[in-house]
Design an enzyme around this catalytic site. Structure first.
Site, PDB file in Angstrom:
ATOM      1  N   CYS A 192      41.743  44.887 -20.355  1.00 37.70           N
ATOM      2  CA  CYS A 192      42.994  44.213 -20.708  1.00 37.70           C
ATOM      3  C   CYS A 192      43.349  44.424 -22.180  1.00 37.70           C
ATOM      4  O   CYS A 192      44.512  44.478 -22.542  1.00 37.70           O
ATOM      5  CB  CYS A 192      42.912  42.733 -20.386  1.00 37.70           C
ATOM      6  SG  CYS A 192      41.408  41.974 -20.979  1.00 37.70           S
ATOM      7  N   GLU A 222      51.492  48.128 -18.769  1.00 39.51           N
ATOM      8  CA  GLU A 222      50.031  48.246 -18.763  1.00 39.51           C
ATOM      9  C   GLU A 222      49.640  49.243 -17.676  1.00 39.51           C
ATOM     10  O   GLU A 222      49.871  49.012 -16.492  1.00 39.51           O
ATOM     11  CB  GLU A 222      49.405  46.874 -18.474  1.00 39.51           C
ATOM     12  CG  GLU A 222      47.898  46.887 -18.595  1.00 39.51           C
ATOM     13  CD  GLU A 222      47.268  45.521 -18.331  1.00 39.51           C
ATOM     14  OE1 GLU A 222      47.657  44.848 -17.366  1.00 39.51           O
ATOM     15  OE2 GLU A 222      46.369  45.140 -19.104  1.00 39.51           O
ATOM     16  N   GLY A 233      43.517  38.328 -15.003  1.00 37.47           N
ATOM     17  CA  GLY A 233      44.095  39.349 -14.128  1.00 37.47           C
ATOM     18  C   GLY A 233      45.466  39.748 -14.619  1.00 37.47           C
ATOM     19  O   GLY A 233      45.769  39.670 -15.819  1.00 37.47           O
ATOM     20  N   SER A 234      46.307  40.149 -13.688  1.00 40.97           N
ATOM     21  CA  SER A 234      47.610  40.699 -14.076  1.00 40.97           C
ATOM     22  C   SER A 234      48.576  39.595 -14.513  1.00 40.97           C
ATOM     23  O   SER A 234      48.481  38.451 -14.056  1.00 40.97           O
ATOM     24  CB  SER A 234      48.218  41.458 -12.890  1.00 40.97           C
ATOM     25  OG  SER A 234      48.405  40.576 -11.808  1.00 40.97           O
ATOM     26  N   THR A 235      49.518  39.963 -15.334  1.00 42.02           N
ATOM     27  CA  THR A 235      50.532  39.017 -15.807  1.00 42.02           C
ATOM     28  C   THR A 235      51.371  38.510 -14.636  1.00 42.02           C
ATOM     29  O   THR A 235      51.714  37.326 -14.567  1.00 42.02           O
ATOM     30  CB  THR A 235      51.422  39.701 -16.866  1.00 42.02           C
ATOM     31  OG1 THR A 235      50.569  40.021 -17.976  1.00 42.02           O
ATOM     32  CG2 THR A 235      52.544  38.809 -17.343  1.00 42.02           C
ATOM     33  N   GLU A 236      51.632  39.401 -13.677  1.00 50.68           N
ATOM     34  CA  GLU A 236      52.447  39.013 -12.521  1.00 50.68           C
ATOM     35  C   GLU A 236      51.788  37.862 -11.755  1.00 50.68           C
ATOM     36  O   GLU A 236      52.429  36.844 -11.454  1.00 50.68           O
ATOM     37  CB  GLU A 236      52.580  40.246 -11.631  1.00 50.68           C
ATOM     38  CG  GLU A 236      53.538  40.094 -10.511  1.00 50.68           C
ATOM     39  CD  GLU A 236      53.386  41.258  -9.525  1.00 50.68           C
ATOM     40  OE1 GLU A 236      52.795  42.296  -9.870  1.00 50.68           O
ATOM     41  OE2 GLU A 236      53.849  41.085  -8.393  1.00 50.68           O
ATOM     42  N   GLU A 267      44.231  34.586 -18.849  1.00 50.48           N
ATOM     43  CA  GLU A 267      43.923  35.761 -19.676  1.00 50.48           C
ATOM     44  C   GLU A 267      44.498  36.953 -18.935  1.00 50.48           C
ATOM     45  O   GLU A 267      43.980  37.354 -17.898  1.00 50.48           O
ATOM     46  CB  GLU A 267      42.411  35.863 -19.870  1.00 50.48           C
ATOM     47  CG  GLU A 267      42.027  36.654 -21.095  1.00 50.48           C
ATOM     48  CD  GLU A 267      41.812  38.108 -20.772  1.00 50.48           C
ATOM     49  OE1 GLU A 267      42.796  38.874 -20.919  1.00 50.48           O
ATOM     50  OE2 GLU A 267      40.702  38.457 -20.386  1.00 50.48           O
ATOM     51  N   GLY A 287      49.424  35.935 -12.879  1.00 47.58           N
ATOM     52  CA  GLY A 287      49.328  34.804 -13.812  1.00 47.58           C
ATOM     53  C   GLY A 287      50.589  33.950 -13.782  1.00 47.58           C
ATOM     54  O   GLY A 287      50.519  32.710 -13.810  1.00 47.58           O
ATOM     55  N   LYS A 319      36.225  32.878  -7.503  1.00 52.11           N
ATOM     56  CA  LYS A 319      36.758  33.874  -6.563  1.00 52.11           C
ATOM     57  C   LYS A 319      36.711  35.238  -7.236  1.00 52.11           C
ATOM     58  O   LYS A 319      37.520  35.546  -8.091  1.00 52.11           O
ATOM     59  CB  LYS A 319      38.204  33.502  -6.223  1.00 52.11           C
ATOM     60  CG  LYS A 319      38.670  33.943  -4.852  1.00 52.11           C
ATOM     61  CD  LYS A 319      38.738  35.429  -4.641  1.00 52.11           C
ATOM     62  CE  LYS A 319      39.995  36.078  -5.127  1.00 52.11           C
ATOM     63  NZ  LYS A 319      40.021  37.535  -4.956  1.00 52.11           N
TER      64      LYS A 319
HETATM   65  P1  NDP Z   1      45.419  40.820  -9.835  1.00 53.55           P
HETATM   66  O1  NDP Z   1      45.966  40.023 -10.940  1.00 53.55           O
HETATM   67  O2  NDP Z   1      46.171  40.881  -8.565  1.00 53.55           O
HETATM   68  O3  NDP Z   1      43.950  40.320  -9.465  1.00 53.55           O
HETATM   69  C1  NDP Z   1      43.141  39.485 -10.246  1.00 53.55           C
HETATM   70  C2  NDP Z   1      42.461  38.445  -9.369  1.00 53.55           C
HETATM   71  O4  NDP Z   1      43.425  37.538  -8.832  1.00 53.55           O
HETATM   72  C3  NDP Z   1      41.762  39.045  -8.148  1.00 53.55           C
HETATM   73  O5  NDP Z   1      40.613  38.272  -7.853  1.00 53.55           O
HETATM   74  C4  NDP Z   1      42.820  38.888  -7.089  1.00 53.55           C
HETATM   75  O6  NDP Z   1      42.334  38.939  -5.793  1.00 53.55           O
HETATM   76  C5  NDP Z   1      43.364  37.521  -7.410  1.00 53.55           C
HETATM   77  N1  NDP Z   1      44.705  37.262  -6.900  1.00 53.55           N
HETATM   78  C6  NDP Z   1      45.634  38.130  -6.443  1.00 53.55           C
HETATM   79  N2  NDP Z   1      46.763  37.478  -6.082  1.00 53.55           N
HETATM   80  C7  NDP Z   1      46.540  36.164  -6.319  1.00 53.55           C
HETATM   81  C8  NDP Z   1      47.331  34.986  -6.176  1.00 53.55           C
HETATM   82  N3  NDP Z   1      48.574  35.030  -5.731  1.00 53.55           N
HETATM   83  N4  NDP Z   1      46.790  33.806  -6.534  1.00 53.55           N
HETATM   84  C9  NDP Z   1      45.542  33.737  -7.026  1.00 53.55           C
HETATM   85  N5  NDP Z   1      44.741  34.820  -7.189  1.00 53.55           N
HETATM   86  C10 NDP Z   1      45.230  36.026  -6.848  1.00 53.55           C
HETATM   87  O7  NDP Z   1      45.160  42.253 -10.327  1.00 53.55           O
HETATM   88  P2  NDP Z   1      44.992  43.560  -9.424  1.00 53.55           P
HETATM   89  O8  NDP Z   1      43.579  43.698  -9.156  1.00 53.55           O
HETATM   90  O9  NDP Z   1      45.884  43.565  -8.239  1.00 53.55           O
HETATM   91  O10 NDP Z   1      45.490  44.656 -10.420  1.00 53.55           O
HETATM   92  C11 NDP Z   1      46.895  44.874 -10.592  1.00 53.55           C
HETATM   93  C12 NDP Z   1      47.189  45.157 -12.025  1.00 53.55           C
HETATM   94  O11 NDP Z   1      46.854  44.046 -12.808  1.00 53.55           O
HETATM   95  C13 NDP Z   1      46.362  46.290 -12.629  1.00 53.55           C
HETATM   96  O12 NDP Z   1      46.943  47.493 -12.410  1.00 53.55           O
HETATM   97  C14 NDP Z   1      46.353  45.925 -14.082  1.00 53.55           C
HETATM   98  O13 NDP Z   1      47.493  46.430 -14.718  1.00 53.55           O
HETATM   99  C15 NDP Z   1      46.397  44.434 -14.076  1.00 53.55           C
HETATM  100  N6  NDP Z   1      45.098  43.810 -14.303  1.00 53.55           N
HETATM  101  C16 NDP Z   1      44.883  43.276 -15.512  1.00 53.55           C
HETATM  102  C17 NDP Z   1      43.676  42.682 -15.786  1.00 53.55           C
HETATM  103  C18 NDP Z   1      43.437  42.100 -17.112  1.00 53.55           C
HETATM  104  O14 NDP Z   1      42.326  41.657 -17.385  1.00 53.55           O
HETATM  105  N7  NDP Z   1      44.424  42.073 -17.948  1.00 53.55           N
HETATM  106  C19 NDP Z   1      42.587  42.636 -14.812  1.00 53.55           C
HETATM  107  C20 NDP Z   1      42.941  43.199 -13.534  1.00 53.55           C
HETATM  108  C21 NDP Z   1      44.158  43.763 -13.321  1.00 53.55           C
HETATM  109  P3  NDP Z   1      42.041  40.375  -5.098  1.00 53.55           P
HETATM  110  O15 NDP Z   1      42.064  41.423  -6.121  1.00 53.55           O
HETATM  111  O16 NDP Z   1      40.706  40.161  -4.583  1.00 53.55           O
HETATM  112  O17 NDP Z   1      43.067  40.551  -4.052  1.00 53.55           O
END
Ligand code: NDP
Length: 506
Positions: free
Chosen positions: A320, A417, A264-267, A286, A269, A212
């Protein structure tokens, strides 16, 4: 001077210190500015609409849902992509399960390797196309997509192709087995590279995948799906479900998924961990980071400044492991910050497709708002903001390279972050104080250390609670080297022999 940059006094935005009269005269007499060097976008054909890549074919979403992806540098719509719903997740997982049980799982590793080598070579052959598409959809400078993202993505496939027939000799026991169907969710900051990090080890180990991509950057994952077709990969081995957070959540929760890998984000995760708890699914996360880049008074200043710039301004700080907290020894802090400011004044912000561009666009409006909010919090909490002279383009999502000095550990800009081109500068006096401050974060992904002394590097890297520590360099990635964090940065490793472990039942 390229469009979108201010040139106060004709200096190309370079001059943070007053130049000598002689230098000023030379600068006035000579235009040192680069001519625009835009990469042509003709190499890429973007279709108006894309379907989901499901069981080897592109197909619309069952409920007809679509999302639009835009060029963040111009806000111009690029394409409409299908938004996968629960029925599509069902179909993708069923296709992946069938491919796992009947084709990919039983296939000898040496045969699987051939497909991975083919994908790697196709990525190389089509690298310009991928680079231009990545820069259009993500906003990152073409020199980064061209020189970092795409070559590293190909390298991941090459590296893991080499493992596919050697898994019995990798230290996982005599006959390690794949886990099954992997649900993989990736972010928007390195769209193709994160797809490669996820897919290559999973496929090498004999798993099948439901990937995804992020909502704002689906296009290179879809081009990679086309490459999978071109490589003759059996249907169902790789499925790409475009969509938003709900699609990701449905993949995570699907009972047919054996392993979840998330970046992706810690939240998010944390939400995923809650969903997976008690299901028996394997999980790697991660997540975010707030890395300290520690500069001692014996560090070579020019090299350290390059490392600081690379650490936080590479990919607009959407990294990240970005070195977003500069910890500099107090005795050299002024000199380092002065040098840093003057170096930042030479960076070019603008058209991501221009080969001279150093700083591209912020990936999305919500991300821009987040960077603005946190930077405003830095002002409100009393830190001092500085950016080089820099006129932002009128359209698109832009934020100038920004340095905050006078930052204390309690400030939000030192704790949260920001995921943007914003550096917080803190100081320390002793090595012990550097360790205490560097570790004063809920994250634990990465760190940097700059010093002349090897013994200090070894000592500090043992004290720093971070998964990756770079010494006298920053942001070095290699498929052979495991990458990952702990605490709120997640768990599990990607890359190297360690990364394979996540996809094997030993
Ligand atoms: P997210 O963690 O929301 O997104 C990462 C991936 O997870 C995207 O494909 C997203 O879909 C998907 N996703 C979102 N919600 C869910 C869920 N409940 N269950 C499963 N998958 C989900 O990051 P954001 O893009 O919203 O960015 C927000 C913040 O996160 C940034 O400001 C940054 O601080 C942090 N971030 C950190 C990263 C890292 O590598 N450490 C990478 C990206 C973001 P979609 O985006 O398509 O809605």
């Amino acid at each position: 001077m390229q469009a979108g940059q201010d040139t106060p006094g004709g200096s190309g935005g370079r001059a943070a210190g007053a130049p000598s009269a002689e230098l000023a005269a030379t600068a006035a007499a000579t235009d040192w500015e680069y001519a625009p060097a835009p990469e042509s976008r003709d190499i890429v054909t973007i279709a108006p609409e894309y379907g989901l890549f499901l069981n080897g074919e592109f197909t619309p979403a069952a409920d007809g849902g679509v999302l639009e992806t835009v060029n963040p540098a111009t806000e111009e719509p690029l394409a409409r992509v299908a938004e996968a719903g629960p029925a599509d997740v069902d179909r993708a997982v069923a296709a992946a399960r069938a491919a796992y049980e009947h084709v990919w799982g039983p296939m000898p590793g040496a045969e699987r390797a051939k497909y991975l080598y083919r994908i790697a070579r196709l990525l190389q052959e089509r690298s310009r196309e991928f680079a231009v598409l990545e820069s259009l959809d993500n906003g990152k400078p073409i020199k980064e997509s061209r020189d970092v993202d795409i070559p590293l993505a190909a390298a991941h496939f090459f590296y893991h192709a080499g493992w596919a027939d050697k898994l019995e000799h990798a230290g996982f026991g005599p006959s390690p087995r794949p886990v099954g169907v992997a649900g993989q969710i990736i972010p928007w900051n390195f769209p193709l590279l994160m797809a490669a990090w996820k897919l290559a080890p999973a496929l090498a180990a004999g798993n099948t995948c439901v990937l995804k991509p992020a909502e704002t950057t689906p296009l290179t994952a879809l081009l990679l799906a086309e490459v999978c077709q071109q490589a003759g990969l059996p249907p169902g081995v790789v499925n790409v479900l475009t969509g938003a957070g709900e699609t990701g959540a449905a993949v995570v929760a699907h009972p047919g998924v054996d392993k979840v890998a998330f970046t992706g984000s810690t939240e998010v995760g944390k939400q995923i961990r809650r969903t997976v708890a008690g299901t028996g699914k394997r999980l790697t996360l991660e997540l975010g980071g707030k890395a300290a880049n520690v500069v001692f008074d014996d560090a070579p200043v020019e090299a350290a400044v390059e490392g600081i710039v690379n650490g936080i301004f590479f990919n607009q700080g959407h990294v990240c492991c970005a070195g977003s907290r500069l910890l500099v020894q107090e005795s050299v802090a002024d000199a380092v910050v002065d040098r840093l400011r003057s170096r930042l004044s030479t960076l070019r912000l603008g058209d991501p497709l221009d080969k001279n561009t150093d700083i591209g666009a912020i990936n999305s409006r919500p991300q821009l708002e987040k960077i603005r909010d946190l930077s405003d919090a830095g002002d409100a909490e009393g830190a001092e903001r500085w950016s080089p002279p820099c006129q932002l383009p009128d359209r698109g999502y832009w934020f100038p390279p920004t340095v905050f000095t006078g930052v204390s550990q309690s400030h939000r800009i030192a704790r949260e972050e920001i995921f943007g081109p914003v550096l917080s500068v803190l100081t320390f006096r002793t090595p012990e104080e550097a360790v205490t401050k560097a570790n004063n974060t809920p994250y634990g992904l990465s760190a940097g250390v700059w010093t002349d002394k090897g013994s200090r590097i070894l000592w500090l890297s043992q004290q720093l609670r971070a998964g990756v520590v770079w010494a006298n360099t920053y942001n070095r990635f290699d498929p052979t080297s495991p990458f990952g964090g702990y605490r709120e940065s997640g768990f599990g490793r990607e890359g190297g022999r360690h990364g394979l472990a996540a996809y094997l039942d030993a």
